[in-house]
Design an enzyme around this catalytic site. Structure first.
Site, PDB file in Angstrom:
ATOM      1  N   ASN A   8       0.870  -1.174   0.000  1.00  0.00           N
ATOM      2  CA  ASN A   8       0.000   0.000   0.000  1.00  0.00           C
ATOM      3  C   ASN A   8       0.910   1.227   0.000  1.00  0.00           C
ATOM      4  O   ASN A   8       1.461   1.597   1.030  1.00  0.00           O
ATOM      5  CB  ASN A   8      -0.885  -0.048   1.266  1.00  0.00           C
ATOM      6  N   TRP A   9       1.069   1.811  -1.192  1.00  0.00           N
ATOM      7  CA  TRP A   9       2.029   2.915  -1.309  1.00  0.00           C
ATOM      8  C   TRP A   9       1.514   4.222  -0.697  1.00  0.00           C
ATOM      9  O   TRP A   9       2.253   5.193  -0.581  1.00  0.00           O
ATOM     10  CB  TRP A   9       2.400   3.152  -2.782  1.00  0.00           C
ATOM     11  N   LYS A  10       0.245   4.248  -0.365  1.00  0.00           N
ATOM     12  CA  LYS A  10      -0.381   5.459   0.206  1.00  0.00           C
ATOM     13  C   LYS A  10      -0.108   6.667  -0.703  1.00  0.00           C
ATOM     14  O   LYS A  10      -0.036   6.506  -1.912  1.00  0.00           O
ATOM     15  CB  LYS A  10       0.086   5.672   1.654  1.00  0.00           C
ATOM     16  N   HIS A  96      -9.572   1.361   4.940  1.00  0.00           N
ATOM     17  CA  HIS A  96      -8.291   1.535   5.633  1.00  0.00           C
ATOM     18  C   HIS A  96      -8.507   2.522   6.786  1.00  0.00           C
ATOM     19  O   HIS A  96      -9.293   3.459   6.650  1.00  0.00           O
ATOM     20  CB  HIS A  96      -7.228   2.056   4.661  1.00  0.00           C
ATOM     21  N   GLU A  98      -6.881   4.921   7.749  1.00  0.00           N
ATOM     22  CA  GLU A  98      -6.631   6.323   7.376  1.00  0.00           C
ATOM     23  C   GLU A  98      -7.840   6.929   6.665  1.00  0.00           C
ATOM     24  O   GLU A  98      -7.994   8.140   6.622  1.00  0.00           O
ATOM     25  CB  GLU A  98      -5.351   6.408   6.529  1.00  0.00           C
ATOM     26  N   GLU A 166      -5.538  -4.658  10.716  1.00  0.00           N
ATOM     27  CA  GLU A 166      -4.477  -3.668  10.930  1.00  0.00           C
ATOM     28  C   GLU A 166      -4.756  -2.904  12.227  1.00  0.00           C
ATOM     29  O   GLU A 166      -5.578  -1.974  12.230  1.00  0.00           O
ATOM     30  CB  GLU A 166      -4.446  -2.665   9.764  1.00  0.00           C
ATOM     31  N   GLY A 172       2.580   2.248  10.776  1.00  0.00           N
ATOM     32  CA  GLY A 172       3.624   3.264  10.648  1.00  0.00           C
ATOM     33  C   GLY A 172       4.351   3.581  11.948  1.00  0.00           C
ATOM     34  O   GLY A 172       5.131   4.530  12.012  1.00  0.00           O
ATOM     35  N   SER A 210       3.326  -2.163  10.447  1.00  0.00           N
ATOM     36  CA  SER A 210       4.775  -2.278  10.712  1.00  0.00           C
ATOM     37  C   SER A 210       5.373  -3.634  10.344  1.00  0.00           C
ATOM     38  O   SER A 210       6.260  -4.139  11.044  1.00  0.00           O
ATOM     39  CB  SER A 210       5.089  -1.913  12.171  1.00  0.00           C
ATOM     40  N   GLY A 231       2.762  -1.004   4.318  1.00  0.00           N
ATOM     41  CA  GLY A 231       2.860   0.402   3.954  1.00  0.00           C
ATOM     42  C   GLY A 231       4.309   0.790   3.728  1.00  0.00           C
ATOM     43  O   GLY A 231       4.873   0.576   2.652  1.00  0.00           O
ATOM     44  N   GLY A 232       4.946   1.327   4.774  1.00  0.00           N
ATOM     45  CA  GLY A 232       6.317   1.844   4.680  1.00  0.00           C
ATOM     46  C   GLY A 232       7.299   0.919   3.968  1.00  0.00           C
ATOM     47  O   GLY A 232       8.035   1.358   3.069  1.00  0.00           O
TER      48      GLY A 232
HETATM   49  P1  PGA Z   1       2.842   0.266   7.659  1.00  0.00           P
HETATM   50  O1  PGA Z   1       1.367   0.519   7.056  1.00  0.00           O
HETATM   51  O2  PGA Z   1       3.352  -1.013   7.065  1.00  0.00           O
HETATM   52  O3  PGA Z   1       3.638   1.467   7.246  1.00  0.00           O
HETATM   53  O4  PGA Z   1       2.681   0.161   9.145  1.00  0.00           O
HETATM   54  C1  PGA Z   1       0.467  -0.528   6.854  1.00  0.00           C
HETATM   55  C2  PGA Z   1      -0.823  -0.011   6.266  1.00  0.00           C
HETATM   56  O5  PGA Z   1      -1.281   1.059   6.657  1.00  0.00           O
HETATM   57  O6  PGA Z   1      -1.414  -0.659   5.380  1.00  0.00           O
END
Ligand code: PGA
Length: 248
Positions: A8-10, A96, A98, A166, A172, A210, A231-232
């Site tokens: 997930n590149w956001k 998600h 977010e 999640e 993150g 994470s 994500g990251g």
């Molecule tokens: P993260 O994000 O790996 O940076 O913790 C995961 C996500 O939000 O899908």
């Protein structure tokens, strides 16, 4: 059931970054010995068409980070699910945290988005997870149970739907639940889905929050963990593929 390793590149990178990252992932994916992993990239909407070109002819699959509840019409700024299939997407992330937090999306809206995705032939990855304060007050399972009941369409089944657990506080932050907690929660989610939808087969449940190459092996080895939403660590081909390499 293949293990799904989803990036997930956001809201990161420009077009050149997206194309280079997709190229690197596709190249390294060829060298990946594991045939048990399905690799998925979810770039920002505006980079989808370019990334689709890069991924053509590879085994890496394309997905989006959100979609509209509607199929078309006067919805300024929204993206219809069939616009995503048109670009070659197979999956779409919905709900998600977010979006649930930053855009006040409710579970009812998430359910409608998942139904909308089905109509276009897209597989929704439906995200659920508790916040730090919900965890601290011992409400994790109640929150997850409610999110499962309210966010999953009743016709969700393993071939058209993926669930992502999640924990919001793990996203993150570099923090993750313990292996025992992840195992316990994933078993609980599987059981709750089975009861809610009267399913006889297992739903694919990803863990997200994470995930990195160093902790992926233990997490991905758990019984009810069928992949990861990253994500990251998905913003670098080495770490993304490093996670995929942990699939056994
Ligand atoms: P993260 O994000 O790996 O940076 O913790 C995961 C996500 O939000 O899908």
């Amino acid at each position: 059931m293949k293990t799904l390793i989803a990036g997930n590149w956001k809201m990161n990178g420009d077009n050149a970054f997206a194309m280079n990252l997709a190229k690197d992932v596709a190249k390294q994916a060829q060298e990946l010995a594991s045939s048990h992993a399905e690799l998925l990239l979810c770039p920002p909407f505006v980079h989808l068409a370019f990334v689709a070109q890069v991924l053509e002819g590879t085994d890496v699959v394309l997905g989006a980070q959100d979609c509209s509840e509607a199929q078309k019409g006067a919805f300024t700024g929204d993206i219809a699910p069939n616009m995503l299939t048109d670009l070659g997407c197979a999956y779409v992330i919905v709900g998600h945290s977010e979006r649930r937090t930053g855009h006040k999306e409710t579970s009812e809206q998430v359910l409608k988005k998942a139904e909308s995705a089905y109509q276009a032939g897209l597989k929704p990855i439906i995200c659920i997870g508790e916040t730090q304060s919900e965890k601290e007050s011992g409400k994790t399972k109640d929150v997850l149970s409610e999110q499962i009941k309210d966010s999953l369409p009743r016709n969700a089944f393993p071939r058209n739907t993926v669930i992502a657990y999640e924990p919001v506080w793990a996203i993150g932050s570099g923090k993750t639940p313990s292996i025992e907690e992840i195992s316990d929660i994933h078993d609980f989610i599987q059981e709750t889905i089975r009861e809610t939808l009267a399913l006889h087969t297992e739903m694919r449940i990803l863990y997200g929050g994470s995930v990195k190459p160093e902790n992926a092996k233990e997490i991905l080895a758990l019984k009810n963990v069928h992949g990861a939403l990253i994500g990251g660590a998905s913003l670098k081909a080495d770490s993304f593929i490093g996670i995929a390499k942990q699939v056994r």
